[in-house]
Write an enzyme that holds these catalytic residues in place. Structure first.
Site, PDB file in Angstrom:
ATOM      1  N   GLU A  93       1.247  -1.267  -0.043  1.00 27.84           N
ATOM      2  CA  GLU A  93      -0.148  -0.170   0.184  1.00 27.84           C
ATOM      3  C   GLU A  93       0.644   1.163  -0.372  1.00 27.84           C
ATOM      4  O   GLU A  93       1.874   1.515   0.431  1.00 27.84           O
ATOM      5  CB  GLU A  93      -0.684   0.583   1.396  1.00 27.84           C
ATOM      6  CG  GLU A  93      -2.071  -0.733   1.923  1.00 27.84           C
ATOM      7  CD  GLU A  93      -2.719  -0.731   2.692  1.00 27.84           C
ATOM      8  OE1 GLU A  93      -2.027   0.202   4.046  1.00 27.84           O
ATOM      9  OE2 GLU A  93      -3.093  -2.262   3.096  1.00 27.84           O
ATOM     10  N   CYS A 334      -2.018   1.954   7.849  1.00 29.15           N
ATOM     11  CA  CYS A 334      -0.887   0.850   7.670  1.00 29.15           C
ATOM     12  C   CYS A 334      -1.407  -0.571   7.469  1.00 29.15           C
ATOM     13  O   CYS A 334      -1.425  -1.224   8.650  1.00 29.15           O
ATOM     14  CB  CYS A 334       0.218   0.983   7.952  1.00 29.15           C
ATOM     15  SG  CYS A 334       0.700   2.321   8.556  1.00 29.15           S
TER      16      CYS A 334
HETATM   17  N1  SAH Z   1       7.699   0.224  11.473  1.00 34.42           N
HETATM   18  C1  SAH Z   1       7.524   1.926  11.377  1.00 34.42           C
HETATM   19  C2  SAH Z   1       7.026   2.386  10.019  1.00 34.42           C
HETATM   20  C3  SAH Z   1       5.449   1.901   9.971  1.00 34.42           C
HETATM   21  S1  SAH Z   1       3.855   2.924  10.627  1.00 34.42           S
HETATM   22  C4  SAH Z   1       7.402   2.359  12.414  1.00 34.42           C
HETATM   23  O1  SAH Z   1       7.432   1.214  13.388  1.00 34.42           O
HETATM   24  O2  SAH Z   1       7.820   3.461  12.558  1.00 34.42           O
HETATM   25  C5  SAH Z   1       4.099   4.110  10.775  1.00 34.42           C
HETATM   26  C6  SAH Z   1       3.872   4.918  12.415  1.00 34.42           C
HETATM   27  O3  SAH Z   1       1.858   4.590  12.224  1.00 34.42           O
HETATM   28  C7  SAH Z   1       4.115   4.202  13.159  1.00 34.42           C
HETATM   29  O4  SAH Z   1       4.755   4.827  14.002  1.00 34.42           O
HETATM   30  C8  SAH Z   1       3.198   3.012  13.757  1.00 34.42           C
HETATM   31  O5  SAH Z   1       3.482   2.744  14.934  1.00 34.42           O
HETATM   32  C9  SAH Z   1       1.720   3.925  13.675  1.00 34.42           C
HETATM   33  N2  SAH Z   1       1.201   2.592  13.433  1.00 34.42           N
HETATM   34  C10 SAH Z   1       0.493   1.559  13.038  1.00 34.42           C
HETATM   35  N3  SAH Z   1      -0.489   1.046  13.053  1.00 34.42           N
HETATM   36  C11 SAH Z   1      -1.167   2.369  13.296  1.00 34.42           C
HETATM   37  C12 SAH Z   1      -2.048   2.827  13.695  1.00 34.42           C
HETATM   38  N4  SAH Z   1      -3.111   1.572  13.522  1.00 34.42           N
HETATM   39  N5  SAH Z   1      -2.591   3.668  14.595  1.00 34.42           N
HETATM   40  C13 SAH Z   1      -2.089   4.153  14.744  1.00 34.42           C
HETATM   41  N6  SAH Z   1      -0.937   4.530  13.699  1.00 34.42           N
HETATM   42  C14 SAH Z   1      -0.374   2.760  13.816  1.00 34.42           C
END
Ligand code: SAH
Length: 348
Positions: A93, A334
């Site tokens: 995505e 994500c």
């Molecule tokens: N693996 C990386 C990037 C991925 S996601 C990381 O952990 O930073 C990007 C951001 O979105 C990260 O801070 C992740 O923790 C957050 N994230 C993932 N799922 C989420 C959700 N359902 N709601 C809010 N933030 C989320």
């Protein structure tokens, strides 16, 4: 899938490929121009290179590309989420966001993820594979192509843990900032990590000008371990210590992401503890109202708790913003779009 992805090579490497094939070096430059300037993904569309050279290349190489499988546009038309398929059928995505100051694209770095954060949809089926640098670039190329608009900021914050795919990520950063590629400045690239301390240290030594974002989501290890398995490997103390070194070595401010989860990390004392840790540090905290994912039990913090949390940080002179909500009506958390799509196709 072929063994190598031609879109992942630098211009210099393409020049070497040309020479190895007995061609003049400028043939390598031409190849780079086709793949990154004109962004072709099909050998048949390359018209001014010797047939023999192209045939040689095609034996072991593909030119990675992505194909749009689904696109969802938010009601305000400022955000679009793309579901792309890769040449082996895997799905990733990306999100396109339109701002006053330009367009941003959030790209994926892996198919799935193995970090296992308990609120995140990308990790539900584990890690399938790393993306090549070319596949990361192709997400941007395809979106530019489809929207007809130029991308000015790139955020590696989609599916996957970018620092768990370190070499391809570095290659991607070099290619996206290459003069004859998109030529983005490193300052317009943000990489988000769940806090892999060893890789952050390695990244620091590359002396890049990118923005590093670290997903903190908790003020201490006890809370962090409730949602992020990676916290068992790297204590928060180590994260803060490597971040301080990073800031000192690169001169760049770090962003801490803090997704607000109801009853887990959103109390006043959590804000105070976080403020204590960040004191005197050149950092910025981005509060993210949790995107609720149906397979997950975690719920979004109440609005007043998010507001109070922000006020406490501000009173402690910590730089803080609440992330503007974009695209929560289009499965923008994500991995959500991919999961929903896979569920539908499995039940068809
Ligand atoms: N693996 C990386 C990037 C991925 S996601 C990381 O952990 O930073 C990007 C951001 O979105 C990260 O801070 C992740 O923790 C957050 N994230 C993932 N799922 C989420 C959700 N359902 N709601 C809010 N933030 C989320």
């Amino acid at each position: 899938m072929k063994q190598f992805d031609l879109r992942s090579y630098t211009e210099q490497e393409m020049i070497c490929l040309a020479e190895q094939s007995g061609e003049k070096p400028f043939r390598g430059k031409q190849l780079f121009e086709w793949i990154h300037g004109r962004q072709v993904s099909d050998f048949a569309r390359i018209s001014n290179l010797p047939r023999k050279f192209l045939e040689n290349l095609a034996q072991e190489h593909e030119i990675s590309g992505v194909q749009i499988r689904k696109k969802q546009v938010s009601r305000d038309h400022d955000t679009a989420k793309y579901l792309f398929s890769l040449s082996d059928g895997n799905l990733v995505e990306s999100v396109w966001m339109k701002y006053h100051h330009g367009n941003s694209v959030c790209i994926s770095s892996q198919v799935g993820c193995r970090m296992g954060c308990s609120f995140c949809a990308s990790t539900l089926t584990g890690l399938t594979r790393n993306l090549t640098a070319g596949e990361m670039l192709s997400q941007i190329y395809e979106i530019q192509n489809e929207t007809g608009e130029r991308v000015s900021n790139v955020i590696v914050m989609g599916m996957g843990e970018p620092l768990d795919n370190y070499d391809n990520l570095l290659r991607f950063i070099r290619l996206v900032s290459a003069e004859r590629g998109l030529h983005l400045s490193q300052r317009s690239i943000t990489v988000s990590t769940c806090g892999l301390v060893d890789q952050i240290r390695r990244l620091m030594e590359e002396k890049l000008q990118i923005t590093l974002a670290v997903s903190l989501h908790a003020p201490n290890d006890e809370i962090r371990r409730q949602t992020m398995p990676v916290a068992n490997k790297y204590p928060i103390e180590e994260i803060f210590s490597v971040c301080r070194e990073y800031i000192e070595n690169t001169g760049r401010r770090i962003t801490f992401e803090y997704s607000m989860i109801d009853g887990i990390n959103d109390r006043r004392e959590h804000a105070l503890e976080l403020a204590r840790r960040c004191r005197g540090m050149n950092c910025h905290i981005n509060l993210i109202p949790l995107n609720e994912v149906k397979e997950r039990k975690t719920r979004r913090s109440r609005e007043e708790n998010i507001r109070d949390f922000k006020i406490i940080l501000e009173k402690n002179r910590i730089n803080v913003t609440i992330r503007r909500e974009m695209g929560s009506d289009i499965d923008a958390a994500c991995g959500q779009l991919r999961n929903n799509f896979m569920e539908q196709t499995n039940s068809d």
